[in-house]
Write a protein that holds these residues in place. Sequence first.
Motif, PDB file in Angstrom:
ATOM      1  N   LEU A 360       0.675  -1.080  -0.029  1.00 31.41           N
ATOM      2  CA  LEU A 360       0.102  -0.001  -0.082  1.00 31.41           C
ATOM      3  C   LEU A 360       0.889   1.288  -0.001  1.00 31.41           C
ATOM      4  O   LEU A 360       0.217   2.318  -0.012  1.00 31.41           O
ATOM      5  N   GLY A 361       2.259   1.142   0.086  1.00 30.14           N
ATOM      6  CA  GLY A 361       3.038   2.263   0.154  1.00 30.14           C
ATOM      7  C   GLY A 361       3.960   2.101   1.252  1.00 30.14           C
ATOM      8  O   GLY A 361       3.639   1.669   2.254  1.00 30.14           O
ATOM      9  N   GLY A 362       5.435   2.546   1.081  1.00 34.36           N
ATOM     10  CA  GLY A 362       6.303   2.307   1.984  1.00 34.36           C
ATOM     11  C   GLY A 362       6.474   1.103   2.272  1.00 34.36           C
ATOM     12  O   GLY A 362       6.302   0.135   1.526  1.00 34.36           O
ATOM     13  N   LEU A 385      -3.583  -2.424   9.688  1.00 35.38           N
ATOM     14  CA  LEU A 385      -2.281  -2.532  10.016  1.00 35.38           C
ATOM     15  C   LEU A 385      -1.287  -1.749   9.228  1.00 35.38           C
ATOM     16  O   LEU A 385      -0.403  -1.343   9.615  1.00 35.38           O
ATOM     17  N   ASN A 386      -1.491  -2.197   7.948  1.00 35.60           N
ATOM     18  CA  ASN A 386      -0.525  -1.411   6.802  1.00 35.60           C
ATOM     19  C   ASN A 386      -1.221  -0.126   6.455  1.00 35.60           C
ATOM     20  O   ASN A 386      -2.468  -0.044   6.213  1.00 35.60           O
ATOM     21  N   SER A 387      -0.347   0.862   5.899  1.00 32.55           N
ATOM     22  CA  SER A 387      -0.933   2.081   5.605  1.00 32.55           C
ATOM     23  C   SER A 387      -0.219   2.390   4.162  1.00 32.55           C
ATOM     24  O   SER A 387       0.963   1.660   3.891  1.00 32.55           O
ATOM     25  N   ASN A 388      -0.202   3.734   3.954  1.00 34.28           N
ATOM     26  CA  ASN A 388       0.404   4.054   2.865  1.00 34.28           C
ATOM     27  C   ASN A 388       1.880   4.756   3.222  1.00 34.28           C
ATOM     28  O   ASN A 388       2.736   5.440   2.271  1.00 34.28           O
ATOM     29  N   ARG A 389       2.316   4.551   4.276  1.00 34.43           N
ATOM     30  CA  ARG A 389       3.554   4.889   5.017  1.00 34.43           C
ATOM     31  C   ARG A 389       4.122   3.774   5.289  1.00 34.43           C
ATOM     32  O   ARG A 389       3.898   2.640   4.968  1.00 34.43           O
TER      33      ARG A 389
END
Length: 649
Positions: A360-362, A385-389
């Motif tokens: 998702l990013g990073g 739990l996962n994000s774009n960072r």
Amino acid sequence: MRSFKTNIPVLIFFLGGLLHAQLKYNDADINFDNLLYVKAAKQYETMVRKGEQSQHVLQRLGDAYFFNTDMENAVKWYGVLFTKYEKILEPKYAFRYVHALKGIGDYKQAKGIMKIYTQKMDMSAYQVAQFHDNDEALDELMARQPQYYISNLGINSAVADFGPTYYKDKIVFSSSRDSLTFESRVYEWNRQPYLDFFMADTLDSGSDLANVTSFSSILNTRYHEAGATFIPEGNVVYFTRNNYTHQTLGRDGEGTNHLKIYTSELRGGEWTEAQEVSFNSEEYSVGQPALSPDGKKLYFVSDMPGSIGGTDIFVVDILRDGSFSQPRNLGPSINTSGREMFPFVTEEKLYFASDGHLGLGGLDVFESELGISGYAAPNNLGVPLNSNRDDFGYIVNEKTQRGYFSSNREGGKGDDDIYSFQRMEESCEQTVKGSVIRKSNAQPIVNVIVELVDTDGNSLGKTSTDPYGAFEFENVLECEVGYEIKISKQGFLPNETLFVTSKQKDYINDVPLEITKELNKLIVRENGVLKIKIDNIYFDLNKAEIRPDAAQELNKIVEVMKEYPKMVIKIEAHTDSRGSDRYNETLSDKRAKSTGSYIVSQGIEASRIESAIGYGEKVLLNQCSNGVRCTNEEHDVNRRSEFIIVKLD
């Protein structure tokens, strides 16, 4: 806020730094090489305003913002870079451009860039999933059902807090909060104190930590310490530190200070002076150690020779004498051309962070099940739990499914924060579809009644096949459960099949079935012998030609043989005792062979008729042999053709 991990391509992985300046042609390059990205970015932008738009300047300008986690400006300048130089750029810049777009939440544009540059660039040697998975894979990931409740911890500070690890009933983590040990010495790149180990109590709920204290005045030094792991007994620790000995930083021939793994023992309540592990090097970095639950394997991250990407996960065996085996790369199922980092191992799974697998990013957190044959394909743990960072440093108690991870996502308290999570039991649901074909010719059959039945015999629903023989149920099926499908149609024999759902969620079971026409009821068993039983066939007097009424009966044989494409038969023709023995045998043999020829003429392979033999009056079914007076009806019993099944399947 800025994240250490976004700078891993330059910092090696999170802690190390390039502590020297390589003189280029201007101050901007010097600042960039010293990781002073804010200063460098301003200087490169000044050059651009003055008309300098070389590939070097635009690459450095985009990278300065990318490494500093300013994704909006990274997108801006990578966009200019690709407009001017896309035909000569290395694949890593497409990779960074995609990650920057994901970092600002522009997934639509990110998918477009993935598709465009997969076609325009030679990505064959650049093994990252962003350029080898299709659009649907990213859509599916973003639409996946959330599995986690997450909570920002109260102990987080305004600076970096990350890398939690279990230590007895406590949590040890790394932080750049000032312990005052060295009177606020700061790391020049981000003007924050150097990283040290801290310890906190876990609350009963598992949702927060409390009572933060410095972990060890012996292990915490003037430089960075992070990424600890403890043996099950808790009296031996492995951790990451700058290459640091006797108050000085070690450097390679180019002046780079690499990272090393150190180990220490707890003796008399005090940690001993840390010692290096044998697979450290002055020429590359090793760090982020993670022990297997039995303490016999040590996983770690490195950019050593043989790495697939920027950083890979390796493993060594810890031998009985405390020495180590040669490091082994976990291979391409785990490692990519991107960065794989922060491993954590349980008895069931390997967890790690990566920006090379589809995410998702990073950095995103992935899990891979441990099996006899190796590591299964990694599974992205999805939002929230996962994000774009950057999301990383995942640890979990598999029994309670509670744990902690680190992230620099929006809404945090500092550069990196530690979050607690509760993983919900993921509902595993599947569906079923299938098709029905006629066994004899593999043609689809329409309007077959299809019934779905559970293991208790309860009907879960009925449907019917379409013109293509296909069917589908909307019922939601449980995983790892047995079901039965029953089919029926007038004029055909009913059939059924069992299937067991797997443990793969959202899987569509595809169940093929065959149906057989009722003609196979002509197959009977007489005296232990399988035969195709039809009405008797008749021939004209002294003739062997097949009459129309005989053909009608023989067509039943043809249909049955088409129904069973592997069936092999033999044909036997018999007469009564009237007439000479020789004449009867000759006539019956002609009739048997004529019968076989007719069956072959209707599309049955000749090889499926093992033999066609006339036996005359040798095999009578009653007492009407030569010289015995019998009625016509009694003689007729012996006049027959038999179709004996030699092979059925």
